[in-house]
Design a protein around this motif. Structure first.
Motif, short mmCIF file in Angstrom:
data_model
loop_
_atom_site.label_atom_id
_atom_site.label_comp_id
_atom_site.label_asym_id
_atom_site.label_seq_id
_atom_site.Cartn_x
_atom_site.Cartn_y
_atom_site.Cartn_z
N GLY A 203 0.81 -1.21 0.00
CA GLY A 203 0.00 0.00 0.00
C GLY A 203 0.85 1.26 0.00
O GLY A 203 2.07 1.23 0.09
N ARG A 204 0.20 2.41 -0.09
CA ARG A 204 0.89 3.69 -0.14
C ARG A 204 1.54 4.00 1.21
O ARG A 204 0.88 4.01 2.24
CB ARG A 204 -0.07 4.80 -0.51
N VAL A 205 2.85 4.25 1.16
CA VAL A 205 3.60 4.48 2.40
C VAL A 205 3.12 5.75 3.10
O VAL A 205 2.95 5.76 4.32
CB VAL A 205 5.12 4.57 2.10
N GLY A 206 2.91 6.82 2.33
CA GLY A 206 2.50 8.07 2.95
C GLY A 206 1.19 7.95 3.69
O GLY A 206 1.06 8.39 4.84
N LYS A 207 0.21 7.33 3.06
CA LYS A 207 -1.10 7.15 3.70
C LYS A 207 -0.98 6.28 4.94
O LYS A 207 -1.58 6.57 5.99
CB LYS A 207 -2.07 6.51 2.70
N LEU A 208 -0.19 5.20 4.84
CA LEU A 208 -0.01 4.29 5.97
C LEU A 208 0.70 5.00 7.12
O LEU A 208 0.30 4.89 8.29
CB LEU A 208 0.79 3.07 5.54
N LEU A 209 1.75 5.76 6.80
CA LEU A 209 2.51 6.44 7.85
C LEU A 209 1.61 7.40 8.62
O LEU A 209 1.64 7.43 9.86
CB LEU A 209 3.70 7.19 7.25
#
Length: 458
Positions: free
Chosen positions: A11-17
């Protein structure tokens, strides 16, 4: 593969972070409210120009001891949690549980030892940390009660990190919210309603932390947690806990040396500027801690992603997570720096209404936080080293900023300035600028080769 593992590994790292960091940032900010709420109420004890000001300074002198308690929690938590996440990334959750269990036992032992030390040596310690004959009574009243709750503080701060490391950031946020809300309710009742003053503030804090600690332990022994506290894992094994302690030395030094630094600042400021300078330092420390909380929340939100994917040998995902973390930390630190420089009086008035103290603090704040805008680089790089299990580099960087640079500068700079108090406050931005530069250079040298080795399977 569990849903949490799939989320950390895809998944998208930015969204997950940010989905992980938002509850963690909230937790960090709310956790800071434990002490900030105490100081706000105490600073407004009447009359504020006399009792409130001296009581605030007295409680401020207790900060080094409070930081020591938090530092030992970080030693067990920030050393163990990244290693537990790495082991899960390698597909070995049983080892994650052994790490958590061993660190829990060490946490309890440490708490009991610290309680005994602070009860027996409270007065000489507080005098060393900058208490004067005017403030020692307030400091002792607060510390003798607060230190009785050391076990609750350690369990809340230390074990809540293992909840965050599993990805249960909403649960870890609730841990802090429960205690902070209870503390906010109890503070005015105990301080003003029952007339307990600073003793009431300390009592409200430890009762609130006890409730939070019970919540944490209930979750980690329940059915929802992925890593469960098991009796067979409570015996500390050297092969398990020693690497955790080595990795935890970096955050431990970062927090514990705050006590030493507070002692150096307070003793120098008491010498050159008197009680008002020490009182201003109490406010500066509070503002700096509060301002840095979101940065710590961001790094704790990134830690499970970086550690898990490092264990899973997904180098590109580690790179992506670091880039998002760095941009976020730098953007925040620059924004906070701008607010402090533009509106220092607003921050100072949160803690006391004394015109003299507010004016004094506003000027000192601009100096003290002059280099805080670039501090996002420092914390993003340094905490990424911790998340990767790089104990040596993270330890050096922790020692560099606080011990090698800041403490000597507190005593050296006054020799070069007529305004000695200004020189003491100036030590902070000078140390920050030098430390950030060194950290950025070391990270640029070490990070890419480490990722190349990971991709090569070394």
């Amino acid at each position: 593969m569990s849903q949490k593992q799939a989320d950390l590994g895809s998944g998208r790292v930015g969204k997950l972070l940010f989905s992980l960091a938002l509850p963690t940032i909230t937790s960090q900010i709310v956790n800071m409210l434990y002490n900030l709420v105490d100081r706000v109420y105490i600073g407004h004890m009447q009359p504020a120009d006399t009792v409130g000001k001296l009581a605030l300074t007295g409680v401020g002198v207790c900060l080094p001891v409070i930081m020591i308690i938090s530092a030992f929690a970080a030693l067990m938590a920030m050393g163990g949690a990244p290693r537990a996440s790495i082991q899960e990334g390698k597909g070995n959750p049983a080892e994650s549980e052994r790490i958590m269990g061993g660190c829990l036992t060490l946490l309890v032992i440490t708490s009991l030892c610290l309680t005994a030390v602070f009860q027996l040596l409270a007065e000489p310690l507080l005098l060393t940390f900058g208490a004067s004959e005017n403030t020692i009574g307030y400091a002792l009243s607060y510390m003798r009660i607060y230190s009785l709750g050391t076990l609750f503080v350690q369990l809340t701060l230390g074990m809540n990190t293992y909840i965050t490391a599993q990805g249960f950031t909403t649960v870890s946020m609730k841990t802090v919210l429960i205690g902070a809300i209870l503390n906010t309710i109890l503070d005015p009742i105990f301080i003003f309603g029952l007339g307990l003053g600073v003793r009431g503030a300390a009592l409200a804090t430890i009762l609130s932390q006890a409730v939070s600690a019970a919540w944490v332990m209930r979750f980690l022994t329940g059915g929802r947690t992925k890593w469960r506290i098991r009796r067979e894992n409570l015996r500390p094994r050297a092969s398990v806990v020693l690497p955790c302690l080595a990795l935890g030395l970096s955050p431990f030094i970062m927090q514990s040396t705050e006590s030493l630094i507070a002692m150096c600042f307070n003793s120098s400021l008491l010498k050159y500027g008197g009680d008002i300078a020490v009182g201003a330092m109490t406010v500066l420390t509070s503002i700096m801690q509060f301002a840095m909380m979101p940065l710590q929340g961001l790094t704790q939100g990134a830690q499970p992603i970086i550690s898990y994917n490092y264990g899973a040998r997904n180098a590109q995902r580690v790179r992506d997570a670091f880039r998002v973390l760095l941009r976020s930390c730098l953007a925040y630190s620059l924004a906070m720096w701008a607010l402090v420089q533009l509106f220092p009086q607003v921050f100072a008035k949160i803690f006391n209404n004394s015109p003299e103290l507010v004016e004094y603090t506003a000027l000192a704040l601009r100096i003290y936080m002059a280099a805080s805008g670039i501090f996002g680089i420092q914390i993003a790089c340094q905490q990424t080293f911790v998340s990767l299990g790089n104990a040596k580099t993270s330890l050096f960087l922790a020692v560099l900023r606080k011990i090698i640079l800041l403490i000597p500068l507190i005593y050296i700079l006054p020799s070069f300035f007529a305004n000695k108090v200004f020189a003491v406050f100036l030590a902070e931005p000078v140390a920050d600028a030098l430390a950030v530069t060194t950290t950025a250079i070391m990270f640029a040298i070490q990070f890419q080769p480490a990722m190349e080795k990971l991709e090569a399977g070394e």
